[in-house]
Design a protein around this motif. Structure first.
Motif, PDB file in Angstrom:
ATOM      1  N   ARG A  68       0.842  -1.204   0.000  1.00 13.47           N
ATOM      2  CA  ARG A  68       0.000   0.000   0.000  1.00 13.47           C
ATOM      3  C   ARG A  68       0.871   1.245   0.000  1.00 13.47           C
ATOM      4  O   ARG A  68       1.772   1.381   0.828  1.00 13.47           O
ATOM      5  CB  ARG A  68      -0.904   0.011   1.230  1.00 13.47           C
ATOM      6  N   PRO A  69       0.612   2.184  -0.931  1.00 16.59           N
ATOM      7  CA  PRO A  69       1.371   3.434  -0.950  1.00 16.59           C
ATOM      8  C   PRO A  69       1.161   4.223   0.351  1.00 16.59           C
ATOM      9  O   PRO A  69       0.033   4.541   0.712  1.00 16.59           O
ATOM     10  CB  PRO A  69       0.792   4.182  -2.155  1.00 16.59           C
ATOM     11  N   ARG A  70       2.267   4.542   1.021  1.00 14.71           N
ATOM     12  CA  ARG A  70       2.180   5.231   2.310  1.00 14.71           C
ATOM     13  C   ARG A  70       3.383   6.146   2.496  1.00 14.71           C
ATOM     14  O   ARG A  70       4.414   5.984   1.831  1.00 14.71           O
ATOM     15  CB  ARG A  70       2.190   4.233   3.484  1.00 14.71           C
ATOM     16  N   LEU A  71       3.259   7.060   3.457  1.00 16.57           N
ATOM     17  CA  LEU A  71       4.422   7.763   3.985  1.00 16.57           C
ATOM     18  C   LEU A  71       4.991   6.897   5.101  1.00 16.57           C
ATOM     19  O   LEU A  71       4.285   6.533   6.040  1.00 16.57           O
ATOM     20  CB  LEU A  71       4.034   9.133   4.537  1.00 16.57           C
ATOM     21  N   MET A  72       6.267   6.572   5.028  1.00 20.21           N
ATOM     22  CA  MET A  72       6.861   5.705   6.055  1.00 20.21           C
ATOM     23  C   MET A  72       6.858   6.377   7.423  1.00 20.21           C
ATOM     24  O   MET A  72       6.743   5.711   8.452  1.00 20.21           O
ATOM     25  CB  MET A  72       8.285   5.318   5.651  1.00 20.21           C
ATOM     26  N   CYS A  73       6.955   7.716   7.431  1.00 20.23           N
ATOM     27  CA  CYS A  73       7.004   8.412   8.714  1.00 20.23           C
ATOM     28  C   CYS A  73       5.636   8.512   9.387  1.00 20.23           C
ATOM     29  O   CYS A  73       5.545   8.895  10.550  1.00 20.23           O
ATOM     30  CB  CYS A  73       7.594   9.810   8.542  1.00 20.23           C
ATOM     31  N   MET A  74       4.569   8.167   8.657  1.00 20.68           N
ATOM     32  CA  MET A  74       3.226   8.238   9.223  1.00 20.68           C
ATOM     33  C   MET A  74       2.595   6.851   9.368  1.00 20.68           C
ATOM     34  O   MET A  74       1.418   6.744   9.714  1.00 20.68           O
ATOM     35  CB  MET A  74       2.337   9.121   8.337  1.00 20.68           C
ATOM     36  N   THR A  75       3.378   5.817   9.125  1.00 21.49           N
ATOM     37  CA  THR A  75       2.877   4.442   9.229  1.00 21.49           C
ATOM     38  C   THR A  75       3.403   3.831  10.513  1.00 21.49           C
ATOM     39  O   THR A  75       4.581   3.461  10.617  1.00 21.49           O
ATOM     40  CB  THR A  75       3.326   3.599   8.024  1.00 21.49           C
ATOM     41  N   ARG A  76       2.551   3.749  11.518  1.00 19.64           N
ATOM     42  CA  ARG A  76       2.974   3.277  12.833  1.00 19.64           C
ATOM     43  C   ARG A  76       3.144   1.764  12.855  1.00 19.64           C
ATOM     44  O   ARG A  76       2.355   1.024  12.275  1.00 19.64           O
ATOM     45  CB  ARG A  76       1.965   3.695  13.905  1.00 19.64           C
ATOM     46  N   MET A  77       4.168   1.323  13.538  1.00 21.23           N
ATOM     47  CA  MET A  77       4.424  -0.108  13.654  1.00 21.23           C
ATOM     48  C   MET A  77       3.321  -0.807  14.433  1.00 21.23           C
ATOM     49  O   MET A  77       3.108  -2.005  14.292  1.00 21.23           O
ATOM     50  CB  MET A  77       5.785  -0.343  14.318  1.00 21.23           C
ATOM     51  N   SER A  78       2.603  -0.063  15.245  1.00 20.95           N
ATOM     52  CA  SER A  78       1.517  -0.659  16.027  1.00 20.95           C
ATOM     53  C   SER A  78       0.356  -1.126  15.159  1.00 20.95           C
ATOM     54  O   SER A  78      -0.520  -1.847  15.631  1.00 20.95           O
ATOM     55  CB  SER A  78       1.010   0.345  17.074  1.00 20.95           C
ATOM     56  N   THR A  79       0.340  -0.724  13.885  1.00 17.82           N
ATOM     57  CA  THR A  79      -0.728  -1.176  12.995  1.00 17.82           C
ATOM     58  C   THR A  79      -0.481  -2.597  12.498  1.00 17.82           C
ATOM     59  O   THR A  79      -1.359  -3.198  11.884  1.00 17.82           O
ATOM     60  CB  THR A  79      -0.873  -0.232  11.784  1.00 17.82           C
ATOM     61  N   PHE A  80       0.717  -3.138  12.750  1.00 15.73           N
ATOM     62  CA  PHE A  80       1.051  -4.489  12.311  1.00 15.73           C
ATOM     63  C   PHE A  80       1.147  -5.419  13.516  1.00 15.73           C
ATOM     64  O   PHE A  80       1.472  -4.993  14.637  1.00 15.73           O
ATOM     65  CB  PHE A  80       2.390  -4.512  11.565  1.00 15.73           C
ATOM     66  N   GLU A  81       0.883  -6.684  13.304  1.00 11.51           N
ATOM     67  CA  GLU A  81       1.088  -7.693  14.342  1.00 11.51           C
ATOM     68  C   GLU A  81       2.587  -7.895  14.562  1.00 11.51           C
ATOM     69  O   GLU A  81       3.389  -7.751  13.638  1.00 11.51           O
ATOM     70  CB  GLU A  81       0.444  -9.017  13.940  1.00 11.51           C
ATOM     71  N   GLU A  82       2.975  -8.234  15.779  1.00  9.05           N
ATOM     72  CA  GLU A  82       4.392  -8.393  16.087  1.00  9.05           C
ATOM     73  C   GLU A  82       5.050  -9.505  15.278  1.00  9.05           C
ATOM     74  O   GLU A  82       6.240  -9.448  14.986  1.00  9.05           O
ATOM     75  CB  GLU A  82       4.587  -8.633  17.590  1.00  9.05           C
TER      76      GLU A  82
END
Length: 258
Positions: A68-82
């Motif tokens: 998905r096209p995103r800004l890396m600085c606005m994509t929080r790691m908490s949105t993904f499973e560990e």
């Protein structure tokens, strides 16, 4: 509390490349760009990535995260499973320079092709605008030129032959901004269709979905612009009036924002 995350990052240049796997430490509250920087500091010092403000306002760190096209600085790691593997690749639509850095010069070329604001004979300070007229085009000024909208637009992404004739949603939005501005006297409807390829857009709204500034590109710029083009070309009274010079445009009354 930190944990180890699995990252798959595209490495290569314009010639060839591949996805490489890394295991990187992630701390609470971090974003994808933080992890990419840690990866540079620990395992891949030669990893190329473009970034600047790290605040979602410069548009430099555009990439594709898990497709998905995103800004890396606005994509929080908490949105993904560990235990989830996070795949980071360069924007697919533009040529790769190296690793996550792409050549976005296409966009700057299109920007130069858009005729600038034309205020006519009105002197500075003389023109008066209603607030509603200001708001119609002000939304579009929030654009940070991350080019995620152009990247995700299938007209550009999947059809290389269209690039010469299609400005993409970012610059069609710029044309719409000027066209809707009541102080701008230029008629931009014809160039929108004939020079910037407005007709190629089939309003799938994919550009709106990836905009980090939440600009309603499709609803508030592209669709109203299409309506203005159709009105000019196919309304017989408007067409005739424009030909004989008896119709004077009032941009403030045309296709209000959604």
């Amino acid at each position: 509390m930190g944990y180890k995350a699995k990252f798959r990052v595209w490495r290569g240049d314009a010639g060839k490349g591949e996805l490489k796997d890394y295991t990187v430490e992630v701390n609470e509250g971090e974003v994808v760009l933080d992890v990419i920087h840690r990866l540079q500091a620990t395992e891949a010092p030669d990893l190329a990535v473009r970034w600047n403000c790290k605040a979602g306002k410069c548009g430099s760190c555009s990439a594709e995260v898990n497709g998905r096209p995103r800004l890396m600085c606005m994509t929080r790691m908490s949105t993904f499973e560990e235990n989830e593997t996070v795949t980071v690749t360069p924007m697919r639509t533009f040529p790769v320079i190296r690793d996550l850095v792409t050549d976005v010069s296409y966009n700057y070329q299109k920007a130069r092709e858009v005729p600038s604001f034309d205020g006519g004979d009105v002197k500075p300070g003389e023109f008066r605008m209603q607030q509603v007229d200001v708001e119609r085009s002000q939304e579009f000024r929030k654009c940070i030129e991350c080019f995620l909208c152009n990247n995700t637009c299938h007209v550009i992404r999947d059809h290389e032959e269209n690039k010469e004739h299609f400005a993409g949603p970012r610059f069609l939005m710029r044309v719409a901004e000027l066209e809707m501005h009541p102080a701008d006297v230029a008629d931009r409807r014809q160039i929108a269709q004939e020079e910037f390829g407005l007709g190629f857009c089939n309003i799938t709204k994919c550009c709106t979905e990836v905009c980090p500034e939440h600009i309603k590109i499709t609803d508030n710029a592209l669709i109203p612009m299409k309506e203005r083009v159709v009105g000019r070309r196919y309304d017989p009274l408007v067409w005739l009036g424009s030909k004989i010079g008896i119709v004077k445009r009032d941009k403030t009354k045309e296709t209000p924002k959604a």
